[in-house]
Structures are given as structure tokens and as C-alpha cells.
Design a protein around this motif. Structure first.
Motif, PDB file in Angstrom:
ATOM      1  N   THR A  50      64.145 -22.861  73.183  1.00 50.31           N
ATOM      2  CA  THR A  50      64.993 -22.643  72.284  1.00 50.31           C
ATOM      3  C   THR A  50      64.270 -23.027  70.458  1.00 50.31           C
ATOM      4  O   THR A  50      63.843 -24.290  71.480  1.00 50.31           O
ATOM      5  CB  THR A  50      66.726 -22.910  72.295  1.00 50.31           C
ATOM      6  OG1 THR A  50      67.262 -22.070  73.444  1.00 50.31           O
ATOM      7  CG2 THR A  50      67.322 -22.851  70.746  1.00 50.31           C
ATOM      8  N   CYS A  51      64.128 -22.908  70.312  1.00 53.08           N
ATOM      9  CA  CYS A  51      63.220 -23.657  69.224  1.00 53.08           C
ATOM     10  C   CYS A  51      64.549 -24.528  68.214  1.00 53.08           C
ATOM     11  O   CYS A  51      65.334 -24.387  67.619  1.00 53.08           O
ATOM     12  CB  CYS A  51      63.183 -22.556  67.735  1.00 53.08           C
ATOM     13  SG  CYS A  51      62.040 -23.422  66.114  1.00 53.08           S
ATOM     14  N   PRO A  52      64.171 -26.219  68.729  1.00 49.95           N
ATOM     15  CA  PRO A  52      65.108 -27.051  68.111  1.00 49.95           C
ATOM     16  C   PRO A  52      64.701 -26.940  65.741  1.00 49.95           C
ATOM     17  O   PRO A  52      65.717 -27.843  65.908  1.00 49.95           O
ATOM     18  CB  PRO A  52      63.691 -28.512  67.809  1.00 49.95           C
ATOM     19  CG  PRO A  52      62.353 -27.673  69.010  1.00 49.95           C
ATOM     20  CD  PRO A  52      62.483 -26.455  68.571  1.00 49.95           C
ATOM     21  N   LYS A  53      63.665 -26.249  65.544  1.00 49.77           N
ATOM     22  CA  LYS A  53      64.162 -26.206  64.447  1.00 49.77           C
ATOM     23  C   LYS A  53      65.389 -24.894  63.578  1.00 49.77           C
ATOM     24  O   LYS A  53      66.002 -25.016  62.893  1.00 49.77           O
ATOM     25  CB  LYS A  53      62.583 -25.678  63.678  1.00 49.77           C
ATOM     26  CG  LYS A  53      61.639 -26.724  63.425  1.00 49.77           C
ATOM     27  CD  LYS A  53      62.144 -27.308  62.358  1.00 49.77           C
ATOM     28  CE  LYS A  53      61.110 -28.700  62.548  1.00 49.77           C
ATOM     29  NZ  LYS A  53      60.031 -29.170  63.348  1.00 49.77           N
ATOM     30  N   CYS A  54      64.759 -23.714  64.318  1.00 55.68           N
ATOM     31  CA  CYS A  54      65.567 -22.733  64.098  1.00 55.68           C
ATOM     32  C   CYS A  54      66.743 -22.185  65.175  1.00 55.68           C
ATOM     33  O   CYS A  54      67.297 -21.613  64.524  1.00 55.68           O
ATOM     34  CB  CYS A  54      64.802 -21.359  63.446  1.00 55.68           C
ATOM     35  SG  CYS A  54      63.768 -20.477  64.913  1.00 55.68           S
ATOM     36  N   GLY A  55      66.255 -22.577  66.224  1.00 58.48           N
ATOM     37  CA  GLY A  55      67.138 -21.507  67.495  1.00 58.48           C
ATOM     38  C   GLY A  55      66.619 -20.475  68.046  1.00 58.48           C
ATOM     39  O   GLY A  55      67.368 -19.853  69.021  1.00 58.48           O
ATOM     40  N   PHE A  56      65.294 -19.796  67.743  1.00 54.75           N
ATOM     41  CA  PHE A  56      65.082 -18.972  68.215  1.00 54.75           C
ATOM     42  C   PHE A  56      65.123 -19.116  69.893  1.00 54.75           C
ATOM     43  O   PHE A  56      64.262 -20.049  70.398  1.00 54.75           O
ATOM     44  CB  PHE A  56      63.711 -18.550  67.766  1.00 54.75           C
ATOM     45  CG  PHE A  56      63.180 -17.160  68.480  1.00 54.75           C
ATOM     46  CD1 PHE A  56      64.102 -15.984  67.994  1.00 54.75           C
ATOM     47  CD2 PHE A  56      61.810 -17.198  68.663  1.00 54.75           C
ATOM     48  CE1 PHE A  56      63.224 -15.195  68.843  1.00 54.75           C
ATOM     49  CE2 PHE A  56      60.721 -16.238  69.162  1.00 54.75           C
ATOM     50  CZ  PHE A  56      62.111 -15.256  68.996  1.00 54.75           C
ATOM     51  N   GLU A  57      65.442 -18.366  70.402  1.00 51.15           N
ATOM     52  CA  GLU A  57      65.773 -18.447  71.472  1.00 51.15           C
ATOM     53  C   GLU A  57      64.191 -18.099  72.507  1.00 51.15           C
ATOM     54  O   GLU A  57      64.360 -18.753  73.800  1.00 51.15           O
ATOM     55  CB  GLU A  57      66.727 -17.732  72.913  1.00 51.15           C
ATOM     56  CG  GLU A  57      67.922 -18.220  72.547  1.00 51.15           C
ATOM     57  CD  GLU A  57      69.830 -17.602  72.868  1.00 51.15           C
ATOM     58  OE1 GLU A  57      68.567 -16.398  74.016  1.00 51.15           O
ATOM     59  OE2 GLU A  57      70.302 -17.804  72.601  1.00 51.15           O
ATOM     60  N   GLN A  87      54.613 -23.224  69.713  1.00 49.55           N
ATOM     61  CA  GLN A  87      54.967 -22.061  68.728  1.00 49.55           C
ATOM     62  C   GLN A  87      56.038 -21.571  68.117  1.00 49.55           C
ATOM     63  O   GLN A  87      56.482 -20.567  69.646  1.00 49.55           O
ATOM     64  CB  GLN A  87      53.719 -21.546  67.388  1.00 49.55           C
ATOM     65  CG  GLN A  87      53.933 -21.370  66.047  1.00 49.55           C
ATOM     66  CD  GLN A  87      52.675 -20.255  66.253  1.00 49.55           C
ATOM     67  OE1 GLN A  87      52.461 -19.038  66.735  1.00 49.55           O
ATOM     68  NE2 GLN A  87      52.145 -20.062  64.446  1.00 49.55           N
ATOM     69  N   CYS A  88      57.509 -21.489  67.325  1.00 50.96           N
ATOM     70  CA  CYS A  88      58.271 -21.046  67.693  1.00 50.96           C
ATOM     71  C   CYS A  88      58.000 -19.927  66.737  1.00 50.96           C
ATOM     72  O   CYS A  88      57.113 -19.988  65.303  1.00 50.96           O
ATOM     73  CB  CYS A  88      59.032 -21.375  66.550  1.00 50.96           C
ATOM     74  SG  CYS A  88      60.427 -20.474  66.274  1.00 50.96           S
ATOM     75  N   GLU A  89      57.581 -18.630  67.286  1.00 55.31           N
ATOM     76  CA  GLU A  89      57.024 -17.563  65.892  1.00 55.31           C
ATOM     77  C   GLU A  89      57.699 -17.148  65.504  1.00 55.31           C
ATOM     78  O   GLU A  89      57.619 -16.086  64.680  1.00 55.31           O
ATOM     79  CB  GLU A  89      56.615 -16.304  66.764  1.00 55.31           C
ATOM     80  CG  GLU A  89      55.309 -16.343  67.974  1.00 55.31           C
ATOM     81  CD  GLU A  89      54.243 -15.347  68.180  1.00 55.31           C
ATOM     82  OE1 GLU A  89      55.057 -14.276  69.110  1.00 55.31           O
ATOM     83  OE2 GLU A  89      53.297 -15.167  68.451  1.00 55.31           O
ATOM     84  N   SER A  90      59.336 -17.340  65.064  1.00 53.90           N
ATOM     85  CA  SER A  90      59.860 -16.674  64.393  1.00 53.90           C
ATOM     86  C   SER A  90      60.477 -18.239  62.943  1.00 53.90           C
ATOM     87  O   SER A  90      60.020 -16.996  61.773  1.00 53.90           O
ATOM     88  CB  SER A  90      61.746 -17.384  65.396  1.00 53.90           C
ATOM     89  OG  SER A  90      62.678 -16.563  64.033  1.00 53.90           O
ATOM     90  N   CYS A  91      60.086 -19.217  63.530  1.00 53.67           N
ATOM     91  CA  CYS A  91      60.195 -20.025  62.199  1.00 53.67           C
ATOM     92  C   CYS A  91      58.990 -20.730  61.492  1.00 53.67           C
ATOM     93  O   CYS A  91      58.309 -20.582  60.493  1.00 53.67           O
ATOM     94  CB  CYS A  91      61.122 -20.932  61.682  1.00 53.67           C
ATOM     95  SG  CYS A  91      61.139 -22.247  63.141  1.00 53.67           S
ATOM     96  N   GLY A  92      58.282 -19.432  62.974  1.00 49.10           N
ATOM     97  CA  GLY A  92      55.757 -20.724  62.163  1.00 49.10           C
ATOM     98  C   GLY A  92      55.793 -22.113  62.525  1.00 49.10           C
ATOM     99  O   GLY A  92      55.065 -22.845  62.417  1.00 49.10           O
TER     100      GLY A  92
HETATM  101 ZN    ZN Z   1      62.142 -21.503  65.191  1.00 48.82          ZN
END
Ligand code: ZN
Length: 692
Positions: free
Chosen positions: A160-167, A173-178
Motif C-alpha cells: 500500500t502506498c504511504p502517500k495515497c493508500g493505493f493498494e 513507484q506508486c502508479e496511482s499518485c506517481g
Molecule cells: Zn500513491
């Protein structure tokens, strides 16, 4: 030219005209999938136009490309498909290379990072930095999969992304928030190989201390390269302002360029360390003279990339080059933003893309049309959208109606009135003179735009020449004038043919296949850029050939087929992605026993008038013959149902639907897309058999 020392701060005193040659690199496409229009619009089409333009100006230029064949996604794909990573990259390198060739991206070399020359070059580069004490060695705890005895770098781990919560954020890299991440920042990390929770284990790696390069980067980019595109400059500034951290350049992996140190067994170079060195290896593969292109300060280095690669090409790779010490730094990095498709983000995994190799099959001979549309709508300063409707409009209303129409009429009239020979101009009217003078003015605009990497604007100006010709021809109406003043028509067609010849030069970088065709119609050799603006390119008496159509209209049907293809891909993807709903609460057997489900046979079937979904059925339940209204009309034709055995809930309270009393319900399985499928007994049974 004053002396140029190997001091990068002096590069600012050079302007483009002072460079002796240009080396253009294009982002290495990742060899785990084919090329799509987003890649083309972002990198390859603008780079190709720029390279063709410089070649036309007789400049010494190389256009460098190649496949990026290392990194975790390729090993994961190989594992999923039960093949080797080499199999994966061999397959896609071939598809990518061939589609670029057919599309006419004019690479001087298209190499690959699994090539021997690349492994050697990347190894040597690392070794030189290592020997020069440019790295920092660090032992840290990293995630490790105990079942597979493997460290989990980058995309081997999700959480889970610590910035946006994308699982489903990756370890890099988080592809949801970049946001770019390190694996230890992920919440609930999971191994992509085993699905297990990984453990932390110590491992040693080599880091490029980017923090030490920060003051230099600040001066070099923020101070010396204010001319870079605002989107590029802005992103660099934001990276530098937020503080640079040492960056690991090695990984615990098997696939890649092995780290050339005894103590580094089982480690390879980080894919983002080795990939940009691929530009150097590719140049080496092309020419023994490669150092001239990389190290002579009179060579201008340009990186064409998409915005997701800005940090690697403006901060990390230049720091590597600076650490190495003998290479040039990029003079400009004209990165583009992203291209969307029909108002949705292009996605390889969701198959939401127009693939180049498929386009080439679906639209043979229309390479230039795609180049034109992608350039006219290029995402140079902001994200942009590709739509098939816009593709059709630009083809029909611009390429066909303006450019194609103008040159075709000029040539057809020349054939008709003057047997295909270029007529001599008589005395020029003011309008003739103005029109001819405009060619040089347009050339100046195109030069200025291309010089500033405003390629979309340059195309617009270049097309202005076709617009000018089209308007001139329509204003002069030689087909009318010929009856009364054939001498005047000679002048008008001479002007039109000179414009046509100039078009073959000004549009050559943008529409190379079509301009070759047009040169064929004009019986005219390829001319250099310096000839552009001349009004005597075609001598009187010069024989032209019989013209064909330069472009043809694209029908609605063709566009609809492409849209349907996209919708089908979306649907297939949604179906593949759909998950079964969770189970309902447990029930007693007696609860189930209350439902009386019987086999029955359909006797009659008809559509319920004025409805889309309802069928009225007469069924034999074995108990009785009854009427049932069922919402399956979109999936079954009435005539196909007659005689079919179905399953019916017979003790469901009767209900009136559209004025018809429905006595029971036909059981169906509902697919993820809402499609209904009747549940039938596997073999024919007696009507009224209980289903339990
Ligand atoms: Zn994210």
C-alpha cells in the motif's frame, strides 16, 4: 569560436550554430510490450522530425535508439509465461525494431541492452566510477523472500502506498499518485513471486551520492539551462528543491549487467543505471568514431524522452556523466507530456492503446497520416488526447482537402493544358510576388519553431505553405481563365508548381513517405533545406509525371471499426479483471429446501412488445404449462429457445410484468459484463424433475 574547454559551464556561450554535430538519443522503449501511439507522440516522431530536419540542412547528426531489456518487469513477465527473460526481450525487440523501420523512424542505429557491447560498456562505466571512488557503499536491510531465497527489488514487491493508500503500489513507484518509493516505505509489503510477507535481510549496495551533485546541478540546470522547456525545467527544479538523496545503482537480481566486482556475486546494475549507458553502447555499435559524438564539446547532445523519464535524463544520467568526467552533458532535453487515448490514460496492461504494429497492418501506406496527427496534436506542453474522430478529420480536412487537393490540381492542370511541362511564367502580378515571397517567410517560422523544439507549431507553419498554395489556386481559378487568357494560366501554374516543389522540402521532415511520392509526381530530386524559398526550383519545360492522389479519405466505417476494437479490448479487460462477489451468509438446508426448482421445456417464445429486454415464454414444467416473463431478450432470440430445457423456480410468487402475469423465474448465470446465460440440465431430463 573561442576555445572551448571541458568545462560544462562554458557551454552556454555556444549556440546551436556553433556545434559541429548533433547526437540525438531517444528513450529506450522497454522490451516487455510493443510500441503504441503514446511512445510515438512523446519521443520517436518528434525526434525523427528533428533528425530529418538537421539531415536536410546537411548537418552531421546521429539518431540513436535501442530496446531497454533489463529490469524486474521483464523477469516477472518471463516467470508468468514460463519462458526465459531472453525469450521475452527477443520477442519484443523484434516487434519494436520492425515496426519502427516500417513506420520510418530513421534511426542510424537501433540497438539493445542485452547486446555484448552494452554489457561491456556499462561494466566499464561502473568500474571507472568505482575505481574513482565515486560511489558510496552501504549495507542496509532490504526485503527478502525466504521461500524463493531472493531479495525483492523494485517491482518484485507490492504494497500500500504511504502517500495515497493505493493498494498495488510497486517497490519503486506508486502508479496511482506517481510518487517514487523505496520498498521499505510500503505498507503491508507482499512478495510478487510467492505472495508471502517478506522479511528484512542485510545486503550491500553501491550508491551514487546525488546529494553531492546537488550544488552543481543547481547551477548547471537552474542557472545555465533556463531555455529548457518549462515542463522540464520545472520538474528538475522541484526535484532539486526537495533535496537529492544517494541512489542505489545496483540490485540483488540475476537478470541484467553483472556488477563487475568480486564481492558483488548475484548482483546486477540497476536498470536505470545501465539503460542510459545504452545510448553510448548503441553509438559504439554504429561507429568506431563514437567518441567524437560523445566527448567532443563541439557535439550537441539531445535527449528526446517522455515526462516520466525527466529525472533520469536531467539529474541522474548527467550526474553519472559528470562523475565519469570525459563525456558531454545534454544540451537540451525536450521532454513531452503524455498522450491520452479517447479521454483515457493509455495503458499496456489494460490494452487501452493504439499499437503501432497493428496500425501498420490496418492502415497500409498511411504511415505519414499517423505521424501528421500525432505531431499536429503533440503533447508538447500539456497532456493531450488522441481520438479517432480527430484522426479522420485531420486526414480528410487537412491532408486530403488542403495539401493533397492543391498539389493534385496543380499537376492535373499542368498535364491538361501543357502536356505535363512546366510553363514559363510571364510578368508577375503583385499577388504572384507576394505569394512567392511568403515561402521564405514561412521557412523562417519553421526554422524558428524547430530551433525551439516546438515541432507542433513548425508543422502548422509548414502546412501554411500548402494553405497558401490552395488559396492562391482557388483565387486565380486557372480553369476559368484558360478560356480567355491562356498566357496568364502559364504564370499561375508556374507559381503553383514552384510552391509544390518547395512543399517537398518543407514537409520532408514531417511527411517523408508522401514527399517522396510528390517528388515522383513532380519528377524532382530531393533538395536540401537551403533550397527552400527558391522560386525557380522547376525550370520551364521540365516534364512532370502523371499524378496520383497523395492522400485518400478515411471513411466513417474505418473509424468505427477502430473504436469498436478499443471497446472490445476494454470489455475483455474488464471481464478478465472482474472478481467473483464474496459469498453470502450461510443458510440452513431447510432454507434452500423451500425453493422449488424444476426442469422445464420452452414451448413458445416471443418478444414483449415495446420492451428491449423481455421475452414472454410458455413452458412445460411437468406440473403444468405456464407463462413466464424473462429479461433475456438481449441474449436469446425467441426461435432459438423453443425446445430448450431450462431451470425454473416454480414457487416464486407470481408477478405482473408489462401486463403479463409471470409465474416463476428462469435461472441464469450472470457474467461480469451483465450477460445472462440460461442454466440447463447437462443431459435431457423429464420435465418437472426437481433440481436440488
Ligand atoms: Zn500513491
Amino acid at each position: 569560436m573561442p576555445l572551448i574547454k571541458k568545462n560544462h559551464f562554458q557551454v552556454k556561450y555556444l549556440n546551436m550554430g556553433n556545434f559541429k554535430r548533433t547526437l540525438i538519443t531517444t528513450a529506450l522503449p522497454y522490451a516487455n510490450g510493443p510500441i503504441h501511439i503514446g511512445h510515438l507522440a512523446g519521443v520517436y516522431v518528434p525526434a525523427d522530425i528533428y533528425a530529418r530536419y538537421l539531415r536536410l540542412k546537411n548537418e552531421d547528426v546521429l539518431l540513436i535508439g535501442g530496446s531497454d531489456e533489463h529490469g524486474v518487469p521483464i523477469t516477472l513477465k518471463a516467470k508468468n509465461e514460463g519462458v526465459t527473460p531472453q525469450d521475452v526481450v527477443d520477442k519484443f525487440h523484434k516487434i519494436i525494431k520492425e515496426s519502427f523501420e516500417k513506420f520510418g523512424i530513421s534511426f542510424d542505429v537501433y540497438s539493445r541492452t542485452s547486446a555484448k557491447v552494452h554489457h561491456e560498456t556499462a561494466s566499464e562505466f561502473f568500474k571507472k566510477l568505482y575505481d574513482g571512488g565515486k560511489f558510496v557503499e552501504k549495507t542496509s536491510e532490504q526485503y527478502y523472500d525466504e521461500e524463493n531465497k531472493q531479495f525483492l527489488a523494485d517491482r518484485y514487491i507490492i504494497g500500500t502506498c504511504p502517500k495515497c493508500g493505493f493498494e498495488k503500489a510497486y517497490g519503486d513507484q506508486c502508479e496511482s499518485c506517481g510518487t517514487s518509493l523505496s520498498p521499505t516505505e510500503l505498507i503491508n509489503p507482499t512478495s510478487m513471486i510467492s505472495g508471502n510477507k517478506p522479511v528484512l535481510k542485510e545486503t550491500k549496495h553501491w550508491y551514487l551520492p546525488l546529494d553531492q551533485y546537488e550544488p552543481w546541478l543547481k547551477e548547471w540546470i537552474l542557472g545555465e539551462h533556463k531555455e529548457w522547456k518549462p515542463n522540464v525545467y520545472g520538474q528538475c527544479k522541484s526535484w532539486i528543491d526537495s533535496g537529492l538523496q544517494p541512489r542505489a545503482v545496483t540490485r540483488d537480481l540475476k537478470w541484467g549487467v553483472p556488477v563487475p566486482l568480486k564481492e558483488a556475486d548475484g548482483k546486477v546494475l540497476y536498470v536505470w543505471f545501465d539503460a542510459p549507458i545504452g545510448y553510448i553502447s548503441a553509438t559504439k555499435e554504429l561507429t568506431d568514431d563514437w567518441e567524437k559524438y560523445w566527448k567532443d564539446p563541439e557535439t550537441r547532445l539531445l535527449h528526446f524522452i517522455g515526462k516520466d523519464n525527466i529525472v533520469f535524463h536531467c539529474i541522474i544520467f548527467p550526474s553519472m556523466l559528470k562523475a565519469e568526467g570525459t563525456y558531454n552533458l545534454p544540451d537540451n532535453v525536450p521532454a513531452n507530456e503524455f498522450l491520452n487515448l479517447e479521454n483515457d490514460k493509455i495503458s499496456t496492461s489494460r490494452n487501452w492503446a493504439v499499437w503501432l504494429h497493428e496500425y501498420l497492418e490496418d492502415f497500409p501506406g498511411k504511415e505519414d497520416v499517423l505521424k501528421y496527427v500525432l505531431t499536429a496534436n503533440a503533447p508538447e506542453t500539456k497532456d493531450n488526447d488522441f481520438t479517432w474522430k480527430d484522426f479522420q478529420n485531420r486526414n480528410n480536412n487537412e491532408l486530403v482537402a488542403i495539401l493533397g487537393n492543391f498539389v493534385n490540381r496543380a499537376l492535373v492542370l499542368t498535364n491538361k493544358y501543357f502536356n505535363g511541362e512546366v510553363p514559363a511564367a510571364g510578368e508577375l502580378s503583385n499577388y504572384d510576388k507576394e505569394t512567392l515571397l511568403s515561402i521564405s517567410a514561412i521557412k523562417a517560422e519553421v526554422d524558428k519553431s524547430l530551433g525551439n523544439f516546438r515541432i507542433r507549431e513548425a508543422l502548422k507553419y509548414a502546412m501554411d505553405l500548402a494553405r497558401l498554395g490552395n488559396k492562391y489556386l482557388a483565387d486565380e481559378e486557372p480553369w476559368k481563365v484558360f478560356k480567355t487568357d491562356p498566357e496568364r494560366v502559364k504564370t499561375v501554374l508556374n507559381v503553383c508548381l514552384q510552391i509544390s516543389a518547395n512543399l517537398t522540402i518543407i514537409l520532408e521532415p514531417f511527411l517523408p513517405f508522401s514527399m517522396e511520392k510528390l517528388r515522383g509526381f513532380l519528377n524532382f530530386d530531393k533538395m536540401n533545406w537551403e533550397k527552400l524559398g527558391a522560386t525557380d526550383l522547376l525550370r520551364p519545360g521540365h516534364k512532370t509525371n502523371k499524378p496520383e492522389l497523395l492522400f485518400e479519405k478515411v471513411d466513417d466505417k474505418v473509424i468505427e471499426a477502430q473504436l469498436q476494437k478499443l471497446l472490445d479490448a476494454r470489455k475483455a479487460n474488464e471481464l478478465a479483471e472482474a472478481k467473483a462477489k464474496p459469498a453470502k451468509e450461510s443458510i440452513e438446508f431447510d432454507d434452500f429446501g423451500k425453493m422449488d426448482i424444476r426442469s422445464a421445456t420452452v414451448l413458445e417464445a416471443e418478444k414483449v412488445a415495446k420492451t428491449k429486454k423481455l421475452l414472454k415464454l410458455k413452458v412445460d414444467t411437468g406440473i403444468d404449462k405456464r407463462t413466464i416473463v424473462s429479461g433475456i431478450a438481449e441474449f436469446y432470440k425467441p426461435e432459438d429457445l423453443i425446445g430448450k430445457q431450462v431451470s425454473i423456480l416454480v414457487n416464486l410468487e407470481p408477478k405482473k410484468l408489462r401486463g403479463i402475469m409471470s409465474q416463476g423465474m428462469i435461472l441464469c448465470a450472470e457474467d461480469a459484463d451483465g450477460k445472462l446465460s440460461i442454466v440447463s440440465p447437462d443431459q435431457k431430463v423429464k420435465n418437472g424433475s426437481e433440481i436440488k
